[in-house]
Design a protein around this motif. Structure first.
Motif, PDB file in Angstrom:
ATOM      1  N   ASP A 139       0.884  -1.109   0.109  1.00  0.00           N
ATOM      2  CA  ASP A 139       0.018   0.078   0.198  1.00  0.00           C
ATOM      3  C   ASP A 139       0.775   1.417   0.041  1.00  0.00           C
ATOM      4  O   ASP A 139       0.327   2.442   0.115  1.00  0.00           O
ATOM      5  CB  ASP A 139      -0.883  -0.075   1.136  1.00  0.00           C
ATOM      6  CG  ASP A 139      -1.920  -1.086   1.184  1.00  0.00           C
ATOM      7  OD1 ASP A 139      -2.510  -1.489   0.100  1.00  0.00           O
ATOM      8  OD2 ASP A 139      -2.105  -1.497   2.415  1.00  0.00           O
ATOM      9  N   ARG A 143      -0.740   5.074  -0.335  1.00  0.00           N
ATOM     10  CA  ARG A 143      -0.719   6.092   0.802  1.00  0.00           C
ATOM     11  C   ARG A 143       0.161   7.609   0.239  1.00  0.00           C
ATOM     12  O   ARG A 143      -0.439   8.381   0.698  1.00  0.00           O
ATOM     13  CB  ARG A 143      -0.105   5.260   2.016  1.00  0.00           C
ATOM     14  CG  ARG A 143      -0.814   4.221   2.458  1.00  0.00           C
ATOM     15  CD  ARG A 143      -0.042   3.503   3.695  1.00  0.00           C
ATOM     16  NE  ARG A 143       0.145   4.296   4.633  1.00  0.00           N
ATOM     17  CZ  ARG A 143       0.898   3.781   6.058  1.00  0.00           C
ATOM     18  NH1 ARG A 143       1.538   2.827   5.896  1.00  0.00           N
ATOM     19  NH2 ARG A 143       0.750   4.733   6.986  1.00  0.00           N
ATOM     20  N   GLN A 146      -1.951   9.877  -1.921  1.00  0.00           N
ATOM     21  CA  GLN A 146      -3.090  10.395  -1.276  1.00  0.00           C
ATOM     22  C   GLN A 146      -2.544  11.590  -0.397  1.00  0.00           C
ATOM     23  O   GLN A 146      -3.337  12.645  -0.394  1.00  0.00           O
ATOM     24  CB  GLN A 146      -3.636   9.323  -0.210  1.00  0.00           C
ATOM     25  CG  GLN A 146      -4.611   8.427  -1.117  1.00  0.00           C
ATOM     26  CD  GLN A 146      -5.172   7.360  -0.138  1.00  0.00           C
ATOM     27  OE1 GLN A 146      -4.731   6.943   1.139  1.00  0.00           O
ATOM     28  NE2 GLN A 146      -6.479   6.582  -0.527  1.00  0.00           N
ATOM     29  N   VAL A 202       5.558  10.242   4.093  1.00  0.00           N
ATOM     30  CA  VAL A 202       4.426   9.658   4.907  1.00  0.00           C
ATOM     31  C   VAL A 202       5.162   8.967   6.194  1.00  0.00           C
ATOM     32  O   VAL A 202       6.219   8.311   5.769  1.00  0.00           O
ATOM     33  CB  VAL A 202       3.447   8.672   4.209  1.00  0.00           C
ATOM     34  CG1 VAL A 202       2.632   8.103   5.000  1.00  0.00           C
ATOM     35  CG2 VAL A 202       2.986   9.466   3.047  1.00  0.00           C
ATOM     36  N   THR A 204       4.797   6.335   8.567  1.00  0.00           N
ATOM     37  CA  THR A 204       3.952   5.046   8.925  1.00  0.00           C
ATOM     38  C   THR A 204       3.575   5.040  10.285  1.00  0.00           C
ATOM     39  O   THR A 204       4.169   5.649  11.181  1.00  0.00           O
ATOM     40  CB  THR A 204       4.762   3.961   8.442  1.00  0.00           C
ATOM     41  OG1 THR A 204       5.739   3.641   9.270  1.00  0.00           O
ATOM     42  CG2 THR A 204       5.221   4.008   7.013  1.00  0.00           C
TER      43      THR A 204
END
Length: 237
Positions: A139, A143, A146, A202, A204
């Motif tokens: 993913d 992610r 987005q 990002v 996590t």
């Protein structure tokens, strides 16, 4: 002040404590010899752990390290290993866990691809390039796209690899753009082997942990390795 009874008792007690002290020192020396087996996934072992092991051996010349490579990123280690590096939330029942790294993901590619035609100047430019995927983290692209606010790009298209090192190698060879996990990059950004075309990243929900079974977490050789690896991770955070 010792009482008369205490003064009489002291020589015997002192002799007993001296023997305990000598036995403890012998046990500690035995504990810091021999070997320790660490379970770790190959990408982190090759790109982060191995380059730093000479420093550990300088501090602990009598302790050998055996590395058991595994793709089990988050599973508890087998009984035949002493300690492990795992990826998760820090919760492994029956194990002590010490955080090594937080985890950030972001795109990387070869410098030539980043500056080529079409160049990678904005996240939307990814529509013109092949995406590279690590099947251990299916993913990642979804992610990141987005968070970066990118629309109209199929996050599942491109090439997939079952090993993190292969994904980064493919990116270095100019086959496309990969999502990198910060602890697995090694010195690829510093040496210019890979480039980071965008600043968006990002964080996590998982991290990398050093874990050891609670029943032997305080063994001298495990303490020595734990203190060293936690110190190394802090110095390279």
């Amino acid at each position: 002040m010792l009482t008369p009874a205490g003064k009489s008792y002291l020589p015997t007690i002192r002799e007993a404590f001296d023997k305990v002290d000598q036995a403890t020192l012998r046990l500690m020396n035995v504990g810091l010899s021999g070997g320790i087996t660490i379970s770790c996934f190959p990408s982190l072992a090759a790109r982060w752990l191995l380059p730093r092991l000479p420093g550990f051996f300088r501090q602990n010349p009598d302790l050998e390290v055996h590395i058991s490579a595994t793709q089990a990123f988050s599973h508890v280690p087998r009984d035949d290993v002493d300690v492990a590096i795992r990826y998760g939330d820090g919760n492994w029942p029956g194990f002590r866990s010490d955080k090594l790294f937080d985890d950030w993901i972001f795109p990387v590619c070869s410098p030539a691809l980043a500056d080529g035609s079409p160049a990678l100047r904005h996240p939307q430019d990814l529509r013109h390039h092949r995406l590279l995927h690590d099947t251990n983290f299916p993913d990642d692209w979804k992610r990141w796209l987005q968070v970066a606010g990118v629309e109209g790009i199929d996050a599942g298209r491109g090439l997939s690899f079952s090993h993190s090192m292969l994904v980064l190698q493919a990116a270095a060879e100019g086959l496309g753009v990969a999502i990198a996990h910060s602890p697995l990059l090694g010195d690829d950004l510093a040496t210019g082997r890979l480039a980071r075309p965008f600043q968006e990243f990002v964080s996590t929900e998982s991290a990398y942990y050093f874990i050891s079974p609670e029943h032997n977490a305080e063994h001298p050789k495990i303490i020595a390795f734990r203190e060293w690896i936690v110190s190394e991770s802090a110095a390279n955070a």
